[in-house]
Scaffold this motif. Structure first.
Motif, short mmCIF file in Angstrom:
data_model
loop_
_atom_site.label_atom_id
_atom_site.label_comp_id
_atom_site.label_asym_id
_atom_site.label_seq_id
_atom_site.Cartn_x
_atom_site.Cartn_y
_atom_site.Cartn_z
N GLN A 107 -12.77 -71.79 9.40
CA GLN A 107 -12.54 -72.11 8.42
C GLN A 107 -13.65 -73.26 7.90
N GLY A 140 -12.85 -73.89 2.43
CA GLY A 140 -11.67 -73.62 2.97
C GLY A 140 -11.29 -72.29 3.34
N GLU A 141 -11.79 -71.33 3.00
CA GLU A 141 -11.48 -69.91 2.99
C GLU A 141 -11.41 -69.64 4.88
N LEU A 142 -10.61 -68.72 5.07
CA LEU A 142 -10.44 -68.42 6.79
C LEU A 142 -11.21 -67.01 6.91
#
Lengths: 116, 114
Positions: free
Chosen positions: A39, A43-45
């Motif tokens: 991450q 913010g994205e996983l």
């Protein structure tokens, strides 16, 4: 019950150093999968790798390598020659084969900071 | 880009209100998952759907509900909101929703309850 422990809350190293992120898991199942996700600050996983419980071969992908040891219930992640872009929170996760619980359980994450 | 779309990106609302978060899975993925990420609780699994049917339930509060529609998009409804519901809500999808399928996450919806 399944559980994933990432004991290292935060790690800070200087660029080009090698760093290992620890992951210890608990499961009663003999068939399961382990995962690593990244991450970044945006913010994205992002999915990095998965490993099934019957495959203990270590894996290397560029500067990334993973060491799976069933004897110690660990699935550690090593970044070689770290770079600033590796700064992120890294999550280890576990999924058991029990079809009634096909959820992936995540560890609490390790925040990795690479200093220039 | 994971191919999973979440809307809205940000949501600010007051306590006691109700909101709906929307998720469109990757093309071809039949299963949708919802996760809540807060500072003190980490990534908590809420619920999973597969082809319109609920498959697994995690720590989802009774004030929360979700569904997956025939076109496979999913909505997470949060009602009677409390300050503690402020978090990043992620949707993820996988092809078959099985235990060996990696999840592909959307960018999340950041919910702030004031």
């Amino acid at each position: 019950a399944q559980k994933v422990t990432q004991a290292q809350t935060e790690i800070s190293v200087v660029e080009k150093e090698d760093v290992t992120l620890d992951c210890v898991y608990e499961t009663r199942d003999t068939t399961y999968y382990l995962f690593w996700y990244k991450q970044p600050p945006s913010g994205e996983l992002v999915f990095l790798i998965r490993r099934n419980s019957f495959d203990e071969q270590n894996e290397i992908s560029g500067r990334y390598s993973w060491n799976f040891q069933k004897s110690t219930s660990s699935f550690n992640f090593t970044i070689t020659a770290s770079q600033v872009v590796d700064s992120a929170v890294y999550f280890c996760a576990l999924s058991e084969a029990d079809s009634s619980a096909s959820k992936i359980i995540f560890g609490s994450g390790t925040r990795l900071s690479i200093r220039p | 880009d994971s191919g999973v779309t979440q809307t809205p990106k940000h949501l600010i609302t007051a306590t006691g209100q109700r909101v709906t978060l929307r998720c469109s899975p990757r093309s071809g993925d039949l299963s949708v998952y919802w996760y809540q990420q807060s500072l003190d609780q980490g990534l908590q699994f809420l619920i999973q759907y597969y082809n319109g049917e609920e498959r697994a339930k995690g720590n989802i509060l009774e004030r929360f509900s979700a569904q997956q529609f025939p076109d496979l998009h999913s909505e997470l409804n949060l009602s009677s909101l409390e300050l503690g519901d402020s978090a990043l809500y992620f949707c993820a999808s996988s092809e078959q929703g099985s235990y060996n399928s990696p999840l592909h996450f959307g960018n999340g919806t950041r919910l702030t309850v004031t």
